[in-house]
Design a protein around this motif. Sequence first.
Motif, PDB file in Angstrom:
ATOM      1  N   TYR A  35       0.827  -1.384  -0.061  1.00  0.00           N
ATOM      2  CA  TYR A  35      -0.029   0.086   0.063  1.00  0.00           C
ATOM      3  C   TYR A  35       0.862   1.324  -0.057  1.00  0.00           C
ATOM      4  N   ILE A  36       1.822   1.395   0.904  1.00  0.00           N
ATOM      5  CA  ILE A  36       2.910   2.459   0.835  1.00  0.00           C
ATOM      6  C   ILE A  36       3.493   2.451  -0.605  1.00  0.00           C
ATOM      7  N   SER A  37       3.835   1.374  -1.005  1.00  0.00           N
ATOM      8  CA  SER A  37       4.363   1.590  -2.307  1.00  0.00           C
ATOM      9  C   SER A  37       3.595   2.136  -3.423  1.00  0.00           C
ATOM     10  N   GLY A  38       2.289   1.527  -3.509  1.00  0.00           N
ATOM     11  CA  GLY A  38       1.216   2.516  -4.150  1.00  0.00           C
ATOM     12  C   GLY A  38       1.251   3.555  -4.161  1.00  0.00           C
ATOM     13  N   ILE A  39       1.219   4.316  -3.043  1.00  0.00           N
ATOM     14  CA  ILE A  39       0.994   5.666  -2.614  1.00  0.00           C
ATOM     15  C   ILE A  39       2.131   6.328  -3.199  1.00  0.00           C
ATOM     16  N   GLU A  40       3.525   5.918  -3.258  1.00  0.00           N
ATOM     17  CA  GLU A  40       4.560   6.464  -3.395  1.00  0.00           C
ATOM     18  C   GLU A  40       4.951   6.313  -5.197  1.00  0.00           C
ATOM     19  N   ARG A  41       3.993   5.377  -5.583  1.00  0.00           N
ATOM     20  CA  ARG A  41       4.209   5.548  -7.031  1.00  0.00           C
ATOM     21  C   ARG A  41       3.207   6.176  -7.618  1.00  0.00           C
ATOM     22  N   GLY A  42       2.063   6.863  -6.833  1.00  0.00           N
ATOM     23  CA  GLY A  42       1.017   7.436  -7.297  1.00  0.00           C
ATOM     24  C   GLY A  42      -0.024   6.874  -7.961  1.00  0.00           C
ATOM     25  N   VAL A  43      -0.193   5.408  -7.616  1.00  0.00           N
ATOM     26  CA  VAL A  43      -1.381   4.850  -8.193  1.00  0.00           C
ATOM     27  C   VAL A  43      -2.251   4.638  -7.012  1.00  0.00           C
ATOM     28  N   ARG A  44      -2.168   4.957  -5.891  1.00  0.00           N
ATOM     29  CA  ARG A  44      -3.101   4.772  -4.735  1.00  0.00           C
ATOM     30  C   ARG A  44      -3.485   6.241  -4.313  1.00  0.00           C
ATOM     31  N   ASN A  45      -4.855   6.418  -4.008  1.00  0.00           N
ATOM     32  CA  ASN A  45      -5.518   7.471  -3.453  1.00  0.00           C
ATOM     33  C   ASN A  45      -6.133   7.279  -1.985  1.00  0.00           C
ATOM     34  N   PRO A  46      -5.210   7.469  -1.176  1.00  0.00           N
ATOM     35  CA  PRO A  46      -5.555   7.257   0.141  1.00  0.00           C
ATOM     36  C   PRO A  46      -6.566   8.270   0.523  1.00  0.00           C
ATOM     37  N   THR A  47      -7.065   8.193   1.730  1.00  0.00           N
ATOM     38  CA  THR A  47      -8.095   8.843   2.307  1.00  0.00           C
ATOM     39  C   THR A  47      -7.654   9.748   3.039  1.00  0.00           C
ATOM     40  N   VAL A  48      -8.263  10.763   3.672  1.00  0.00           N
ATOM     41  CA  VAL A  48      -7.442  12.020   4.310  1.00  0.00           C
ATOM     42  C   VAL A  48      -7.312  11.334   5.858  1.00  0.00           C
ATOM     43  N   ILE A  49      -8.042  10.139   6.268  1.00  0.00           N
ATOM     44  CA  ILE A  49      -7.755   9.526   7.452  1.00  0.00           C
ATOM     45  C   ILE A  49      -6.317   8.833   7.178  1.00  0.00           C
ATOM     46  N   LEU A  50      -6.185   8.287   5.936  1.00  0.00           N
ATOM     47  CA  LEU A  50      -4.871   7.472   6.097  1.00  0.00           C
ATOM     48  C   LEU A  50      -3.747   8.676   5.940  1.00  0.00           C
ATOM     49  N   LEU A  51      -4.017   9.774   5.264  1.00  0.00           N
ATOM     50  CA  LEU A  51      -3.009  10.779   4.960  1.00  0.00           C
ATOM     51  C   LEU A  51      -2.525  11.236   6.407  1.00  0.00           C
ATOM     52  N   ASP A  52      -3.557  11.503   7.481  1.00  0.00           N
ATOM     53  CA  ASP A  52      -3.241  12.120   8.802  1.00  0.00           C
ATOM     54  C   ASP A  52      -2.372  10.835   9.548  1.00  0.00           C
ATOM     55  N   LYS A  53      -2.966   9.618   9.282  1.00  0.00           N
ATOM     56  CA  LYS A  53      -2.139   8.671  10.008  1.00  0.00           C
ATOM     57  C   LYS A  53      -0.551   8.584   9.784  1.00  0.00           C
ATOM     58  N   ILE A  54      -0.512   8.625   8.173  1.00  0.00           N
ATOM     59  CA  ILE A  54       1.063   8.742   7.543  1.00  0.00           C
ATOM     60  C   ILE A  54       1.710   9.968   8.168  1.00  0.00           C
ATOM     61  N   ALA A  55       1.151  11.018   8.061  1.00  0.00           N
ATOM     62  CA  ALA A  55       1.719  12.332   8.545  1.00  0.00           C
ATOM     63  C   ALA A  55       2.336  12.237  10.037  1.00  0.00           C
ATOM     64  N   LYS A  56       1.366  11.459  10.795  1.00  0.00           N
ATOM     65  CA  LYS A  56       1.599  11.238  12.435  1.00  0.00           C
ATOM     66  C   LYS A  56       2.868  10.402  12.361  1.00  0.00           C
ATOM     67  N   ALA A  57       3.092   9.404  11.785  1.00  0.00           N
ATOM     68  CA  ALA A  57       4.175   8.693  11.689  1.00  0.00           C
ATOM     69  C   ALA A  57       5.370   9.167  11.234  1.00  0.00           C
ATOM     70  N   LEU A  58       5.379  10.221  10.540  1.00  0.00           N
ATOM     71  CA  LEU A  58       6.252  11.058   9.867  1.00  0.00           C
ATOM     72  C   LEU A  58       6.783  12.278  10.882  1.00  0.00           C
ATOM     73  N   LYS A  59       5.637  12.582  11.854  1.00  0.00           N
ATOM     74  CA  LYS A  59       5.964  13.681  12.687  1.00  0.00           C
ATOM     75  C   LYS A  59       6.202  15.060  11.834  1.00  0.00           C
ATOM     76  N   VAL A  60       5.007  15.140  10.861  1.00  0.00           N
ATOM     77  CA  VAL A  60       4.717  16.198   9.986  1.00  0.00           C
ATOM     78  C   VAL A  60       3.397  16.546  10.028  1.00  0.00           C
ATOM     79  N   ALA A  61       3.000  17.707   9.565  1.00  0.00           N
ATOM     80  CA  ALA A  61       1.891  18.359   9.366  1.00  0.00           C
ATOM     81  C   ALA A  61       1.170  17.437   8.034  1.00  0.00           C
ATOM     82  N   PRO A  62      -0.029  17.050   7.821  1.00  0.00           N
ATOM     83  CA  PRO A  62      -0.417  16.508   6.723  1.00  0.00           C
ATOM     84  C   PRO A  62      -0.278  17.292   5.591  1.00  0.00           C
ATOM     85  N   GLY A  63      -0.595  18.662   5.711  1.00  0.00           N
ATOM     86  CA  GLY A  63      -0.155  19.558   4.330  1.00  0.00           C
ATOM     87  C   GLY A  63       1.120  19.309   3.819  1.00  0.00           C
ATOM     88  N   ILE A  64       2.059  19.123   4.536  1.00  0.00           N
ATOM     89  CA  ILE A  64       3.448  18.759   3.775  1.00  0.00           C
ATOM     90  C   ILE A  64       3.635  17.846   2.808  1.00  0.00           C
TER      91      ILE A  64
END
Length: 76
Positions: A35-64
Amino acid sequence: MDVRRRLGLNLKRLREEQGFSQESFADHCGLHRTYISGIERGVRNPTVILLDKIAKALKVAPGILLEETRSGSKKP
């Protein structure tokens, strides 16, 4: 640039800057590596909930994750 591609490039850059492999980052987020690979390749369209989860894991604001960056430049 397509927003999915921009998200993918930002995710990959931030993940690598923090020393995560795709697999270790996926585990850290509670997601599957493909799933992470798909996001990085631009073929996945994650929800805002998942974007928030990913941003928190990276310790950045979701907008970044959606910021446009100039080719070759790295934003902090």
